[in-house]
Design an enzyme around this catalytic site. Structure first.
Site, short mmCIF file in Angstrom:
data_model
loop_
_atom_site.label_atom_id
_atom_site.label_comp_id
_atom_site.label_asym_id
_atom_site.label_seq_id
_atom_site.Cartn_x
_atom_site.Cartn_y
_atom_site.Cartn_z
N GLU A 245 -52.66 19.88 27.16
CA GLU A 245 -52.50 21.03 26.68
C GLU A 245 -53.56 21.80 26.31
OE1 GLU A 245 -51.22 22.76 22.24
OE2 GLU A 245 -50.25 20.90 22.83
N CYS A 282 -52.19 26.19 18.07
CA CYS A 282 -52.22 26.35 19.22
C CYS A 282 -51.00 27.30 19.82
CB CYS A 282 -51.96 25.17 20.27
SG CYS A 282 -50.43 24.07 19.85
#
Length: 516
Positions: A245, A282
């Site tokens: 990620e 995020c």
């Protein structure tokens, strides 16, 4: 490689707290990975796996005071935030234990032979088996839920894979404390402690993904760091899956009707989401398409008031702080960019939140303003003011892949019986190719750990199509194997006709083994 001291640093002052470890040498890394590999057979027992996960959760709860104190000292995230994060972490461990007990993650599919078909079908029995040792790269912004005891570790152990974790340098003391808890849990349930190990050091992290006994890797972090490890994983003589990620802009589109209907509420909600955790999530909404004109002005006025009330905060480390200050300054210097609330340095060790505005037309084609389409880690967002639907479409067409994408609609736009619905549906569909999670009238920060969750997206949001959050994250660490025409006595119990373990499975296209 190795032998250098690893220090715990206070981000509130930038001073060293204590030396907690040394960076792993080549020899130490080799020994650690080989020990994890040798211990993998102990995880074949699913009952022991589930017990390990539940015991780890219980021991973390017992150590909560010490864990939260250590994490706060190294991250400045605060006891309230970290208490919630620890609850999420232990919840993940218990949820994966339940998934191990239930067994559907094995994806058992049995097709009995059929000689009358043309061509005939043989007896085929398929399930999933663990890959082997998993390298886990801890995240900076979640010292618990995405680090040593986090989702990558929990899902890998649930799959039956040992883990070797590369500690993040921002919270080494927390990492050491948490790995000691996990190893103690293994010991308590009669499993080898070597199933869970921790290494420190940049070089150790690079060598870890290259080690021939490492079968897969999970990473949460920057595009630059993740891409380097992804390339290293692919360049091995035997490439391995790398589930990374990386970065995400998390675009938001506010329709003109939505701004006219509730500009003030949208402004307040955006401020709360983009500044949450000092903008270090995020899923922070880092780019917003908002209308020009009166409705958009009202939204900006509300956003200005809410962001202006946000106190300066401490980022995870001074390197990130410096990168944030430099990044917003570079963006603010672009022609046509304005700063209604100037983000940047809030003090010697803090940052202040703010936002930038720019005409959306400047982003419709390639140019220097493309910098505004890149993630800036910290409490800032970019508001692109559009004049038409065509400008929205032109900008969306230029966005990279994201974890999330959001649209805010007016009430009647979301009504299937209204004349506005076709346009709203088209707008929503235009966001689907951009992200792994699409929201309507909400904010993307906050990722529920549920069976239906998907936390990933097109590159650079992620390097694979799997999720890193939610129960299906376990699928990253498994591979399918089919047994063809194997005598029953040689089959694993999970694949035998009598289903002695009572597992859910698909037999000749029909579901079996599910209660209720």
């Amino acid at each position: 490689m190795g032998a250098a001291p690893v220090w715990s640093v206070d981000p509130r002052t930038g001073t060293r707290r204590e030396q907690v470890a040394v960076e792993a040498t080549v020899e130490e890394l080799e020994k650690t990975v080989r020990a994890a590999h040798a211990a993998r057979a102990a995880l074949a027992d699913r009952t022991a796996r589930a017990a390990l996960l539940r015991t780890a959760a219980g021991l973390l709860d017992e150590a909560a005071e010490h864990v939260i104190e250590a994490a706060d000292a190294e991250t400045a995230l605060g006891p309230v935030r970290l208490t919630g994060e620890l609850a999420r972490t232990t919840g993940q461990l218990r949820a994966f234990a339940d998934a191990v007990d239930e067994g559907s993650f094995l994806d058992i599919r049995i097709g009995r032979p059929d000689a009358d078909r043309t061509p005939p079908w043989p007896d085929l029995r398929r399930w999933r088996i663990p890959l082997g040792v998993v390298a886990v790269y801890a995240a900076s912004n979640f010292p618990l839920a995405f680090s040593v005891p986090g989702g990558d570790t929990a899902s890998a152990l649930a799959a039956g894979c040992p883990v070797v974790i590369k500690a993040h340098p921002d919270h080494p003391a927390t990492s050491e404390l948490c790995v000691s808890v996990l190893r103690r849990a293994a010991h308590q349930v009669g499993l080898p402690e070597d199933l869970i190990a921790l290494v420190h050091g940049f070089d150790a992290g690079v060598e870890l993904v290259r080690h021939p006994l490492v079968a897969a890797a999970g990473f949460t972090g920057s595009v630059r760091g993740g891409r380097a490890l992804f390339d290293a994983a692919a360049a091995r003589p035997v490439p391995i899956p790398f589930h990374g990620e990386l970065g995400s802009l998390n675009p938001v589109v506010v329709t003109e009707a939505a701004a006219a209907e509730r500009a003030e509420g949208i402004g307040i909600g955006l401020a709360g989401s983009m500044t949450l955790g000092e903008g270090q999530f995020c899923t922070k909404p880092g780019f917003v398409l908002a209308p020009a004109g009166d409705a958009g002005d009202r939204l900006l006025k509300s956003l200005t008031a809410a962001v202006s009330e946000t106190e300066p905060g401490v980022m995870l480390d001074h390197r990130m702080r410096d990168a944030f200050v430099a990044g917003v300054a570079e963006r603010a210097a672009l022609d046509g960019v304005e700063t209604p609330v100037t983000p940047g340095a809030g003090g010697e060790h803090t940052v202040s939140a703010g936002f930038l505005t720019v005409p959306a037309g400047l982003l419709a084609t390639e140019g220097p303003h493309d910098l505004l389409l890149e993630e800036c880690f910290g409490p800032v967002t970019v508001i692109a003011r559009y004049e038409s639907r065509a400008e929205i479409e032109a900008v969306l067409a230029r966005l990279p892949g994201n974890l999330t994408a959001t649209v805010h609609l007016a009430g009647d736009e979301a009504d299937a019986d209204s004349t506005g619905f076709p346009a709203a549906a088209e707008l929503l569909e235009s966001l689907v190719p951009l992200a792994g999670r699409v929201l309507v009238d909400g904010w993307p920060t906050g990722v529920a750990v549920t069976p239906a969750q998907y936390h990933g997206g097109p590159y650079p949001a992620a390097t694979s199509t799997f999720t890193s959050v939610g129960l299906t994250a376990i699928e990253r660490w498994l591979r399918p194997v089919t047994y063809q025409s194997v005598p029953a006595a040689l089959l694993p119990p999970e694949l035998r006709d009598d289903n002695p373990l009572g597992l859910p499975r698909l037999v000749d296209g029909r579901q079996e083994g599910l209660e209720g």
